[in-house]
Design a protein around this motif. Structure first.
Motif, mmCIF file in Angstrom:
data_model
loop_
_atom_site.group_PDB
_atom_site.id
_atom_site.type_symbol
_atom_site.label_atom_id
_atom_site.label_comp_id
_atom_site.label_asym_id
_atom_site.label_seq_id
_atom_site.Cartn_x
_atom_site.Cartn_y
_atom_site.Cartn_z
ATOM 1 N N LYS A 124 82.719 100.973 -26.468
ATOM 2 C CA LYS A 124 81.269 100.992 -26.240
ATOM 3 C C LYS A 124 80.716 102.403 -26.060
ATOM 4 N N GLY A 125 81.563 103.345 -25.688
ATOM 5 C CA GLY A 125 81.117 104.728 -25.607
ATOM 6 C C GLY A 125 80.824 105.216 -24.203
ATOM 7 N N ILE A 126 80.210 106.389 -24.142
ATOM 8 C CA ILE A 126 79.912 107.047 -22.864
ATOM 9 C C ILE A 126 78.502 106.665 -22.412
ATOM 10 N N ASP A 127 78.227 106.835 -21.142
ATOM 11 C CA ASP A 127 76.898 106.548 -20.589
ATOM 12 C C ASP A 127 75.971 107.713 -20.928
ATOM 13 N N GLU A 128 75.161 107.549 -21.973
ATOM 14 C CA GLU A 128 74.283 108.635 -22.404
ATOM 15 C C GLU A 128 73.187 108.916 -21.383
ATOM 16 N N ASN A 129 72.759 107.891 -20.645
ATOM 17 C CA ASN A 129 71.750 108.144 -19.608
ATOM 18 C C ASN A 129 72.306 109.071 -18.532
ATOM 19 N N ALA A 130 73.573 108.900 -18.199
ATOM 20 C CA ALA A 130 74.199 109.783 -17.204
ATOM 21 C C ALA A 130 74.253 111.213 -17.730
ATOM 22 N N LEU A 131 74.614 111.389 -18.999
ATOM 23 C CA LEU A 131 74.638 112.732 -19.586
ATOM 24 C C LEU A 131 73.244 113.348 -19.596
ATOM 25 N N LYS A 132 72.239 112.548 -19.963
ATOM 26 C CA LYS A 132 70.868 113.057 -19.982
ATOM 27 C C LYS A 132 70.420 113.461 -18.576
ATOM 28 N N TYR A 133 70.798 112.670 -17.569
ATOM 29 C CA TYR A 133 70.437 113.015 -16.185
ATOM 30 C C TYR A 133 71.032 114.370 -15.792
ATOM 31 N N ILE A 134 72.308 114.583 -16.140
ATOM 32 C CA ILE A 134 72.965 115.854 -15.808
ATOM 33 C C ILE A 134 72.246 117.021 -16.475
ATOM 34 N N HIS A 150 70.432 120.290 -14.767
ATOM 35 C CA HIS A 150 71.094 121.600 -14.876
ATOM 36 C C HIS A 150 70.784 122.366 -16.156
ATOM 37 N N GLY A 151 70.093 121.746 -17.105
ATOM 38 C CA GLY A 151 69.788 122.438 -18.345
ATOM 39 C C GLY A 151 70.963 122.437 -19.313
ATOM 40 N N THR A 152 70.736 122.987 -20.483
ATOM 41 C CA THR A 152 71.773 122.976 -21.523
ATOM 42 C C THR A 152 72.598 124.263 -21.570
ATOM 43 N N ASP A 153 72.316 125.200 -20.670
ATOM 44 C CA ASP A 153 73.077 126.458 -20.659
ATOM 45 C C ASP A 153 74.409 126.324 -19.930
ATOM 46 N N VAL A 154 74.538 125.288 -19.068
ATOM 47 C CA VAL A 154 75.786 125.119 -18.336
ATOM 48 C C VAL A 154 76.838 124.484 -19.247
ATOM 49 N N GLN A 155 78.094 124.632 -18.852
ATOM 50 C CA GLN A 155 79.205 124.039 -19.590
ATOM 51 C C GLN A 155 79.640 122.757 -18.889
ATOM 52 N N LEU A 156 79.522 121.614 -19.581
ATOM 53 C CA LEU A 156 80.037 120.361 -19.035
ATOM 54 C C LEU A 156 81.526 120.269 -19.336
ATOM 55 N N GLN A 157 82.307 119.996 -18.295
ATOM 56 C CA GLN A 157 83.751 119.828 -18.469
ATOM 57 C C GLN A 157 84.129 118.413 -18.066
ATOM 58 N N LEU A 217 77.006 108.628 -10.856
ATOM 59 C CA LEU A 217 75.872 108.235 -11.690
ATOM 60 C C LEU A 217 76.150 106.828 -12.210
ATOM 61 N N LEU A 218 75.980 105.865 -11.324
ATOM 62 C CA LEU A 218 76.283 104.472 -11.609
ATOM 63 C C LEU A 218 75.246 103.573 -10.947
ATOM 64 N N LYS A 219 74.941 102.467 -11.570
ATOM 65 C CA LYS A 219 74.030 101.484 -10.997
ATOM 66 C C LYS A 219 74.799 100.588 -10.044
ATOM 67 N N ASP A 220 74.244 100.343 -8.872
ATOM 68 C CA ASP A 220 74.921 99.553 -7.851
ATOM 69 C C ASP A 220 74.836 98.061 -8.183
ATOM 70 N N LEU A 221 75.991 97.472 -8.484
ATOM 71 C CA LEU A 221 76.071 96.036 -8.763
ATOM 72 C C LEU A 221 76.860 95.293 -7.683
ATOM 73 N N SER A 222 76.855 95.859 -6.484
ATOM 74 C CA SER A 222 77.693 95.328 -5.412
ATOM 75 C C SER A 222 77.416 93.862 -5.103
ATOM 76 N N ASP A 223 76.191 93.411 -5.311
ATOM 77 C CA ASP A 223 75.835 92.039 -4.960
ATOM 78 C C ASP A 223 76.013 91.050 -6.113
ATOM 79 N N VAL A 224 76.561 91.499 -7.235
ATOM 80 C CA VAL A 224 76.751 90.628 -8.394
ATOM 81 C C VAL A 224 78.198 90.149 -8.443
ATOM 82 N N GLN A 225 78.398 88.869 -8.658
ATOM 83 C CA GLN A 225 79.750 88.324 -8.764
ATOM 84 C C GLN A 225 80.286 88.575 -10.167
ATOM 85 N N LEU A 226 81.211 89.488 -10.296
ATOM 86 C CA LEU A 226 81.722 89.891 -11.606
ATOM 87 C C LEU A 226 83.223 89.669 -11.758
#
Length: 388
Positions: A150-160, A164-171, A37-46
Motif C-alpha cells: 500500500k505504500g508510505i503515509d504521504e500525509n505524514a511526509l507532507k506534514y514533516i 521543516h521545509g525541503t532543505d533538510v535531509q530526511l533519513q 504521526l499516526l491517527k489514534d484508533l485506540s477505541d476501535v476493535q481491530l
C-alpha cells in the motif's frame, strides 16, 4: 523544452496544501524522543485471533486492515528478554553508533529522522539520543507508517515537510532487514512522491542489522538479536502495528494505530532505550572507526539474502514467497503473531536464538537445522491446505 516542463509542473500537486493538523500525543516514550504521526484508533476493535487473521491474510484480506491480538509473554519469556538485553546491549549500542556516524557523514547534520513504525521507532530514538549525547545535536524524530502493498503515509511526509521545509535531509530508519520488502516499498514510494510533488527524497533506509544485504547504511550485516524484536507493543511505546482502512482513515488523516494505555505497568519501551543509551560513551570510538571503514570501502547492498529465500521456497514447495520470513527479527514476528509451520536455524547453540527456540516449542513449530543460510534463522508461516 519548456512546454513539457510546464506540463509536468501542472500535473504535480503541492505538498504544502492543505496544511495538516498537528498530531495527537501518542505512545509511552518521552515527548522529546519521538513524535508519532499516526491517527489514534485506540477505541476501535481491530484485533482478530491468530488463526482467523492468518486465514484472512492468506485468502486476500490485507494485513493492514486488522491487527493481531497482542501476545502477552510469560514471566519466563520476559526473563529471556532481560537476559538478551544484558547480553547484547553493547552490540546494539555499537550498531546504533555506527549507523549514526555514517548517516551524519553522508547527509550532514541538518537531518530529520523518520522511523518506520513500529520496529523502526526504538531504533530512531537510539540514533537521536546518540547524536544528542555524543555531538549535542537535537535532531527531529518522527515515526510514520509504511505498509507493504500500500505504500508510505504521504500525509505524514507532507506534514514533516510543512514543519521543516525541503532543505533538510530526511533519513528513513528501520530496525533490520529480512527479504528487503520494505526497502522496495520505500524506493517506490520515494519515486512516486517526486512524481506527485516534485520533492526528491532519499530512499536510503538505515538499519541496525542488514542480514538481507539490501541497505547501504547499516550497523552490521550480522543477523543478531536486537532485543526490541522479542516483544510487541511493550517495547515499541505501547503502539500497535499501523492500520490503513478506507472507513477509518480519511483523505487528510495519517495512517492509524492503537495506543495500548492499559499495559503501562508491563511497558519496557523506555527501559530498553535507556539501557542501550547508557552504553554510547563506551562504544563511541569503535563506532567512529567502523563507520570510517564502511565509508572508505563501501559494500553496497547486493540482495544476496534473496538467493536463500528462493532456495527455501523451492525446498519446501511453497507457492507464496511471503510465507518465508528470514532473519532473527522476522522469525520472531512469525512466532509472535502468525501461525508458524517450520523454524530453520543455523545452529542450536546460537546465543541470539534462545527466545526463538523458546517460542517455537511453545507454539509447536517444527525446528530444523540449516547451517548454510545467510541468516541465523528463518520462519515459515503455515500454508493453507493446497497452497504448498
Amino acid at each position: 523544452m519548456s512546454e513539457p516542463i510546464a506540463q509536468q509542473a501542472q500535473t504535480q500537486s503541492n505538498w504544502a496544501e492543505p496544511a495538516l493538523a498537528a498530531p495527537v500525543p501518542l505512545g509511552s516514550y518521552r515527548a522529546d524522543d519521538v513524535v508519532f504521526l499516526l491517527k489514534d484508533l485506540s477505541d476501535v476493535q481491530l484485533e482478530r485471533g491468530t488463526e482467523e487473521r492468518e486465514e484472512a491474510i492468506q485468502t486476500g484480506t490485507h494485513y493492514s486492515e486488522m491487527l493481531p491480538e497482542e501476545y502477552q509473554p510469560t514471566e519466563e519469556y520476559v526473563g529471556l528478554f532481560h537476559k538478551a538485553l544484558e547480553h547484547s546491549a553493547t552490540q546494539v549500542a555499537l550498531a546504533a553508533g555506527v549507523v549514526s556516524e555514517c548517516m551524519m557523514r553522508k547527509r550532514g547534520r541538518q537531518l530529520v529522522l523518520v522511523s518506520l513504525a513500529r520496529a523502526g521507532t526504538p531504533v530512531g530514538i537510539l540514533i537521536k539520543r546518540y547524536m544528542q549525547q555524543v555531538y549535542g545535536l537535537d535532531v527531529p524524530h518522527y515515526s510514520i507508517s509504511i505498509i507493504r502493498g500500500k505504500g508510505i503515509d504521504e500525509n505524514a511526509l507532507k506534514y514533516i515537510l510543512q514543519q521543516h521545509g525541503t532543505d533538510v535531509q530526511l533519513q528513513f530508519v528501520d530496525g533490520w532487514t529480512g527479504k528487503g520488502a520494505i526497502r522496495r516499498v520505500l524506493m517506490q514510494a520515494c519515486r512516486q512522491f517526486q512524481e506527485r510533488y516534485g520533492v526528491q527524497l532519499s530512499d536510503d533506509l538505515a538499519v541496525l542489522a542488514d542480514p538481507g544485504r539490501c541497505s547501504d547504511t547499516y550497523g552490521t550485516r550480522e543477523d543478531f538479536l536486537i532485543p526490541s524484536a522479542c516483544l510487541n507493543s511493550t517495547v515499541s511505546g505501547l503502539m500497535s502495528r499501523t492500520v490503513l482502512r478506507s472507513d477509518l482513515i480519511g483523505e487528510h488523516d495519517f495512517h492509524g494505530s492503537k495506543f495500548y494505555r492499559h499495559w503501562l505497568e508491563q511497558d519496557l519501551s523506555n527501559l530498553f532505550v535507556d539501557r542501550i543509551s547508557a552504553c554510547f560513551a563506551a562504544v563511541q570510538q569503535e563506532a567512529v572507526e567502523r563507520a570510517t571503514a564502511l565509508l572508505e570501502q563501501p559494500e553496497p547492498g547486493d540482495w544476496q539474502g534473496m538467493e536463500d529465500i528462493r532456495s527455501i521456497q523451492e525446498q519446501f514447495g511453497l507457492n507464496d514467497i511471503n510465507l518465508i520470513k528470514p532473519g532473527v527479527g522476522e522469525t520472531t514476528r512469525v512466532l509472535l503473531r502468525r501461525v508458524p509451520w517450520k523454524i530453520l536455524i543455523d545452529r542450536e547453540d546460537n546465543p541470539h536464538l534462545q527466545h526463538i527456540l523458546h517460542l517455537a516449542r511453545e507454539r509447536g513449530a517444527d525446528i530444523e537445522i540449516k547451517p548454510d543460510m545467510t541468516y541465523a534463522c528463518c520462519g515459515i508461516i503455515k500454508p493453507r491446505d493446497g497452497d504448498g
